[in-house]
Design a protein around this motif. Structure first.
Motif, PDB file in Angstrom:
ATOM      1  N   ARG A   1       0.814  -1.219   0.000  1.00  9.89           N
ATOM      2  CA  ARG A   1       0.000   0.000   0.000  1.00  9.89           C
ATOM      3  C   ARG A   1       0.844   1.264   0.000  1.00  9.89           C
ATOM      4  N   LEU A   2       2.167   1.117   0.121  1.00 10.55           N
ATOM      5  CA  LEU A   2       3.033   2.298   0.138  1.00 10.55           C
ATOM      6  C   LEU A   2       3.018   3.002  -1.216  1.00 10.55           C
ATOM      7  N   THR A   3       3.049   4.318  -1.174  1.00 11.05           N
ATOM      8  CA  THR A   3       3.116   5.136  -2.382  1.00 11.05           C
ATOM      9  C   THR A   3       4.303   6.087  -2.268  1.00 11.05           C
ATOM     10  N   HIS A   4       4.638   6.737  -3.376  1.00  9.03           N
ATOM     11  CA  HIS A   4       5.711   7.741  -3.335  1.00  9.03           C
ATOM     12  C   HIS A   4       5.396   8.799  -2.287  1.00  9.03           C
ATOM     13  N   ASP A   5       4.144   9.223  -2.247  1.00 11.75           N
ATOM     14  CA  ASP A   5       3.758  10.279  -1.325  1.00 11.75           C
ATOM     15  C   ASP A   5       3.883   9.821   0.130  1.00 11.75           C
ATOM     16  N   VAL A   6       3.423   8.616   0.421  1.00  8.67           N
ATOM     17  CA  VAL A   6       3.499   8.090   1.786  1.00  8.67           C
ATOM     18  C   VAL A   6       4.957   7.960   2.236  1.00  8.67           C
ATOM     19  N   LEU A   7       5.832   7.587   1.318  1.00 13.50           N
ATOM     20  CA  LEU A   7       7.234   7.348   1.660  1.00 13.50           C
ATOM     21  C   LEU A   7       8.047   8.627   1.831  1.00 13.50           C
ATOM     22  N   THR A   8       7.501   9.762   1.446  1.00 15.76           N
ATOM     23  CA  THR A   8       8.270  11.001   1.486  1.00 15.76           C
ATOM     24  C   THR A   8       8.840  11.277   2.872  1.00 15.76           C
ATOM     25  N   GLU A   9       8.011  11.157   3.903  1.00 12.21           N
ATOM     26  CA  GLU A   9       8.489  11.455   5.256  1.00 12.21           C
ATOM     27  C   GLU A   9       9.576  10.479   5.685  1.00 12.21           C
ATOM     28  N   TYR A  10       9.478   9.223   5.240  1.00 13.06           N
ATOM     29  CA  TYR A  10      10.494   8.238   5.608  1.00 13.06           C
ATOM     30  C   TYR A  10      11.813   8.513   4.899  1.00 13.06           C
ATOM     31  N   LEU A  11      11.739   8.960   3.653  1.00 14.17           N
ATOM     32  CA  LEU A  11      12.946   9.287   2.908  1.00 14.17           C
ATOM     33  C   LEU A  11      13.714  10.406   3.604  1.00 14.17           C
ATOM     34  N   VAL A  12      12.994  11.435   4.017  1.00 13.99           N
ATOM     35  CA  VAL A  12      13.620  12.553   4.726  1.00 13.99           C
ATOM     36  C   VAL A  12      14.159  12.091   6.082  1.00 13.99           C
ATOM     37  N   GLU A  13      13.357  11.304   6.796  1.00 11.53           N
ATOM     38  CA  GLU A  13      13.752  10.839   8.124  1.00 11.53           C
ATOM     39  C   GLU A  13      15.022   9.997   8.065  1.00 11.53           C
ATOM     40  N   GLU A  14      15.083   9.059   7.113  1.00  5.30           N
ATOM     41  CA  GLU A  14      16.261   8.200   7.012  1.00  5.30           C
ATOM     42  C   GLU A  14      17.496   9.009   6.626  1.00  5.30           C
ATOM     43  N   ALA A  15      17.332   9.997   5.761  1.00  4.27           N
ATOM     44  CA  ALA A  15      18.470  10.834   5.383  1.00  4.27           C
ATOM     45  C   ALA A  15      18.990  11.608   6.588  1.00  4.27           C
ATOM     46  N   TYR A  16      18.072  12.165   7.390  1.00  8.01           N
ATOM     47  CA  TYR A  16      18.489  12.918   8.567  1.00  8.01           C
ATOM     48  C   TYR A  16      19.139  12.018   9.608  1.00  8.01           C
ATOM     49  N   GLU A  17      18.691  10.767   9.723  1.00  6.72           N
ATOM     50  CA  GLU A  17      19.315   9.847  10.674  1.00  6.72           C
ATOM     51  C   GLU A  17      20.738   9.515  10.246  1.00  6.72           C
ATOM     52  N   ALA A  18      20.965   9.403   8.940  1.00  7.73           N
ATOM     53  CA  ALA A  18      22.330   9.190   8.459  1.00  7.73           C
ATOM     54  C   ALA A  18      23.200  10.417   8.749  1.00  7.73           C
ATOM     55  N   VAL A  19      22.635  11.604   8.534  1.00  6.69           N
ATOM     56  CA  VAL A  19      23.369  12.838   8.829  1.00  6.69           C
ATOM     57  C   VAL A  19      23.716  12.911  10.311  1.00  6.69           C
ATOM     58  N   GLU A  20      22.784  12.488  11.170  1.00  4.36           N
ATOM     59  CA  GLU A  20      23.017  12.524  12.615  1.00  4.36           C
ATOM     60  C   GLU A  20      24.225  11.666  12.997  1.00  4.36           C
TER      61      GLU A  20
ATOM     62  N   GLY B   1      22.073   1.771   4.691  1.00  4.72           N
ATOM     63  CA  GLY B   1      21.183   0.706   4.221  1.00  4.72           C
ATOM     64  C   GLY B   1      19.737   1.147   4.236  1.00  4.72           C
ATOM     65  N   ASP B   2      19.349   1.891   5.283  1.00  2.34           N
ATOM     66  CA  ASP B   2      17.979   2.398   5.355  1.00  2.34           C
ATOM     67  C   ASP B   2      17.695   3.386   4.233  1.00  2.34           C
ATOM     68  N   VAL B   3      18.690   4.230   3.919  1.00  3.85           N
ATOM     69  CA  VAL B   3      18.517   5.187   2.814  1.00  3.85           C
ATOM     70  C   VAL B   3      18.381   4.432   1.493  1.00  3.85           C
ATOM     71  N   LEU B   4      19.239   3.433   1.295  1.00  8.02           N
ATOM     72  CA  LEU B   4      19.180   2.635   0.063  1.00  8.02           C
ATOM     73  C   LEU B   4      17.841   1.920  -0.057  1.00  8.02           C
ATOM     74  N   PHE B   5      17.318   1.430   1.065  1.00  9.92           N
ATOM     75  CA  PHE B   5      16.017   0.762   1.051  1.00  9.92           C
ATOM     76  C   PHE B   5      14.936   1.694   0.523  1.00  9.92           C
ATOM     77  N   GLN B   6      14.993   2.968   0.901  1.00  6.50           N
ATOM     78  CA  GLN B   6      14.030   3.937   0.401  1.00  6.50           C
ATOM     79  C   GLN B   6      14.139   4.097  -1.119  1.00  6.50           C
ATOM     80  N   VAL B   7      15.359   4.133  -1.625  1.00  8.93           N
ATOM     81  CA  VAL B   7      15.568   4.268  -3.071  1.00  8.93           C
ATOM     82  C   VAL B   7      15.007   3.051  -3.796  1.00  8.93           C
TER      83      VAL B   7
END
Length: 281
Positions: A24-43, A71-77
């Motif tokens: 049921r995931l869509t591009h729109d639903v995943l947007t927040e996760y993409l940002v979140e995972e990127a920020y966690e990598a930055v942290e 790995g989490d960022v790659l999973f989003q891609v």
């Protein structure tokens, strides 16, 4: 692709097929996760002082944490590519091919157009300044080519301007370079992008560093010249700059102002001036 990447792509495809939640995931639903995972990598990256990389992270396990976050960022891609593939859009392989072609095209100081390496003597002669100017020139050519295909105005002719209209004084720059700064970026990150892109233009349309607003770090800094002692104190390192910026946020909130919105609106006006009305829509 490597065996491990192929395995991840297979796992995501099976999840899309057999897991109702993943399906049921869509591009729109995943947007927040993409940002979140990127920020966690930055942290994780910023948890170690820049000067301590790479020795300290190897010793204290930070690299292992970063491996997991990447790995989490790659999973989003891979997830976005799987959704696109199911819709008939693009594949993960297509994404990899696109970025590979772009890197070859935008780095002629390293590669021939066919992707082979330049001779060693040529690889050793390029400066950072040359690389940045070439990168901007190639990006501009790509934008103009895309605009020509789409029938849209290119950098050479902004929307609403006549074909014969030349650049305004002090604005000999690429308008699309500023229009393309992602609107979703936090205002401070967006401001840094605008400043960096301006500096890479043939003529910096911003004219270099300006004076800070009154109250940044000290009561007198707003009237200080860019080379004054007050400026030097704030710009001596990121800790001092962070403290000064935080002080400005405190003063803003005490005055009932929203510093994020204030900077975002200033950037909107600035990008309007640099890029034309269409850039801010």
């Amino acid at each position: 692709m490597s065996e491990s990447v192929d395995r991840l792509i297979w796992v995501v495809a099976r999840l899309r097929e057999h897991c109702p939640w993943t399906r049921r995931l869509t591009h729109d639903v995943l947007t927040e996760y993409l940002v979140e995972e990127a920020y966690e990598a930055v942290e994780v990256i910023e948890s170690v002082p820049a000067a301590d990389w790479p020795a300290a992270p190897l010793a204290d396990g930070t690299y292992e944490r970063l491996r997991l976050e990447m790995g989490d960022v790659l999973f989003q891609v891979v997830l976005h590519a799987a959704i696109a593939q199911d819709a008939g859009g693009f594949t993960f392989d297509g994404t990899v091919e696109a970025i590979t072609a772009k890197m070859i095209r935008r780095n002629p100081h390293v590669f021939h157009p066919d992707g082979t390496l330049l001779p060693a003597e040529e690889l050793a002669t390029t400066s950072i300044g040359d690389i940045e100017k070439t990168w901007e020139r190639i990006k501009r050519a790509e934008r103009e080519a895309a605009a020509a295909v789409a029938g849209a105005p290119s950098d050479a002719q902004n929307p609403g301007e006549g074909r014969d209209a030349g650049p305004a004084p002090g604005r000999e720059s690429s308008p699309a370079a500023f229009a393309e700064v992602p609107a979703q970026l936090p205002a401070l990150a967006a401001a840094a992008k605008v400043v960096d892109r301006a500096a890479r233009q043939p003529v910096d349309p911003l004219g270099g560093p300006g004076r800070p607003p009154s109250g940044l770090g000290s009561a007198s800094l707003g009237s200080a010249s860019p080379d004054s002692a007050a400026w030097e104190a704030v710009l001596q390192d990121e800790a001092a700059l962070g403290s000064a910026l935080f002080g400005l946020v405190q003063r803003s909130r005490a005055a009932g102002l929203d510093p994020e919105r204030a900077l975002r609106r200033h950037l909107t006006r600035l990008r309007h001036d640099l890029s034309g009305p269409a850039a801010t829509g």
